[in-house]
Design an enzyme around this catalytic site. Sequence first.
Site, PDB file in Angstrom:
ATOM      1  N   GLU A  60       1.018  -1.543   0.144  1.00 50.76           N
ATOM      2  CA  GLU A  60      -0.405  -0.170   0.619  1.00 50.76           C
ATOM      3  C   GLU A  60       0.496   1.128   0.584  1.00 50.76           C
ATOM      4  O   GLU A  60       0.367   2.227  -0.523  1.00 50.76           O
ATOM      5  CB  GLU A  60      -0.554   0.169   1.020  1.00 50.76           C
ATOM      6  CG  GLU A  60      -1.990  -1.130   1.192  1.00 50.76           C
ATOM      7  CD  GLU A  60      -1.252  -2.520   1.631  1.00 50.76           C
ATOM      8  OE1 GLU A  60      -2.072  -3.715   1.365  1.00 50.76           O
ATOM      9  OE2 GLU A  60      -0.166  -2.467   1.862  1.00 50.76           O
ATOM     10  N   PRO A 271      12.647 -12.675  -1.826  1.00 48.83           N
ATOM     11  CA  PRO A 271      11.428 -12.657  -0.997  1.00 48.83           C
ATOM     12  C   PRO A 271      10.950 -11.081  -0.459  1.00 48.83           C
ATOM     13  O   PRO A 271      11.052 -10.971  -0.720  1.00 48.83           O
ATOM     14  CB  PRO A 271      11.818 -13.557   0.264  1.00 48.83           C
ATOM     15  CG  PRO A 271      13.467 -13.872  -0.709  1.00 48.83           C
ATOM     16  CD  PRO A 271      13.788 -12.822  -1.590  1.00 48.83           C
ATOM     17  N   GLY A 313      13.806  -1.585  -1.942  1.00 46.91           N
ATOM     18  CA  GLY A 313      13.450  -0.511  -2.679  1.00 46.91           C
ATOM     19  C   GLY A 313      13.542  -0.653  -3.687  1.00 46.91           C
ATOM     20  O   GLY A 313      13.493   0.578  -4.646  1.00 46.91           O
ATOM     21  N   LEU A 340       0.813  -5.066 -12.213  1.00 44.35           N
ATOM     22  CA  LEU A 340       1.747  -3.868 -13.072  1.00 44.35           C
ATOM     23  C   LEU A 340       3.017  -3.758 -13.456  1.00 44.35           C
ATOM     24  O   LEU A 340       3.098  -2.657 -14.135  1.00 44.35           O
ATOM     25  CB  LEU A 340       0.231  -2.767 -12.901  1.00 44.35           C
ATOM     26  CG  LEU A 340      -0.453  -2.789 -13.534  1.00 44.35           C
ATOM     27  CD1 LEU A 340      -1.327  -2.152 -13.242  1.00 44.35           C
ATOM     28  CD2 LEU A 340      -1.024  -3.958 -14.928  1.00 44.35           C
TER      29      LEU A 340
END
Length: 426
Positions: A60, A271, A313, A340
């Site tokens: 999220e 992972p 990241g 996506l």
Amino acid sequence: MNRTLYTALFYLGLPLVAIRLWLRSRKAPAYAKRIGERFSLGLPVMQTGGIWVHAVSVGESIAAAPMIRALLARHPQLPITVTCMTPTGSERIQALFAHEPRIQHCYLPYDLPCAAARFLDRVQPKLAVIMETELWPNHIDQCARRGIPVALANARLSARSAKGYGRFAGLTAPMLAQMSLFAVQTEAEAQRFRELGARPETVEVTGSIKFDLSIDPQLLVRAAELRQQWQAMDRPVWIAASTHEGEDAVVLDAHRQLLASYPNALLILVPRHPERFNSVYELCRQQGFTTIRRSAGEPVDATTSVLLGDTMGELLFLYALADSAFVGGSLVANGGHNLLEPAALAKPVISGPHLFNFLEIAAMLREAGALQEVDDAEGLAVAVQRLFELPRDAQKMAEAGLKVLKANQGALQRLLDGLDRLLNRP
């Protein structure tokens, strides 16, 4: 159940919450830190009067990032408080906005009236934005008491979740009626929110902001340069990303089958959760794969069989390094992850059958010929090998995925317009 009973049960369940935190901290020690924030105690110094955005965890947070950056640009005078519930989500938020002084961050306090009230009194937001489906009755009620509009952004609600909410109509219907905007992904989900008690005028079909993913062209340049350093421009490279427990062994089995035909094939294995990095690395070594860790900074060479993506990241960059992508959380009943991201990088996409968190997106990609679903290690190996051997087919899949992505963009703009209306209302 009404909110009073829900709150009483929450208080009674606090010992179980403490036990759960302790159990999680055994695998991920960060769960034992900053516990005060979870009760609105010891919060960092906060600028007041801005926008509060809640993103429960890593997925999220990533989805919210374009919206948050757009809000920063649209409202240069407002601070933005970003909350989450998990240490990995916290790390991701801090990494995404490390150089943005108007972003402030803490854990979202538990959904207790006193904790929610202390948090809102400290932050005093003009607008609350909750990502996807994280609904907390007491936080929403405390916002309503203060006249703070609450928006649900990129809202999702499966038929199964709607049925679950429907069992507690005495709790959920008043909560949904207190909210000011539901920016939902599809009309089917919009109807479910209306049936559960959302006021019809607050429900808008805006689409999924996941389609509004933009790729920095330098990302592709850096990926090509690194593959050249590896002397792997002509080497078959595939990625298995966001894998969950139970999937890594399947992926490694598929890689072993690929190596029988392509001895120089390289797997990038990523992972989903950082607490599993060490155990997955040991699994790779135990199974005899020459494995290096991305975090170690060692170069990939001709003997390397597996690169473990154990950094935070970098997922989009790791996708850019590969020729094709398997998206995890889908061979086990987790519901899948964002299909996506590899599609936006023009990678053919493979997944398992469990995609209930992304049914609409998966259907669009499947119908366009941009997604292949597999059930096991053998199917995964066959799918990846086919893409190695048939580059035109791989290119067609990649182009189809990009076309789906571009055809469905615009949700972010529609969402931002709705948020602006709430911020500017008298």
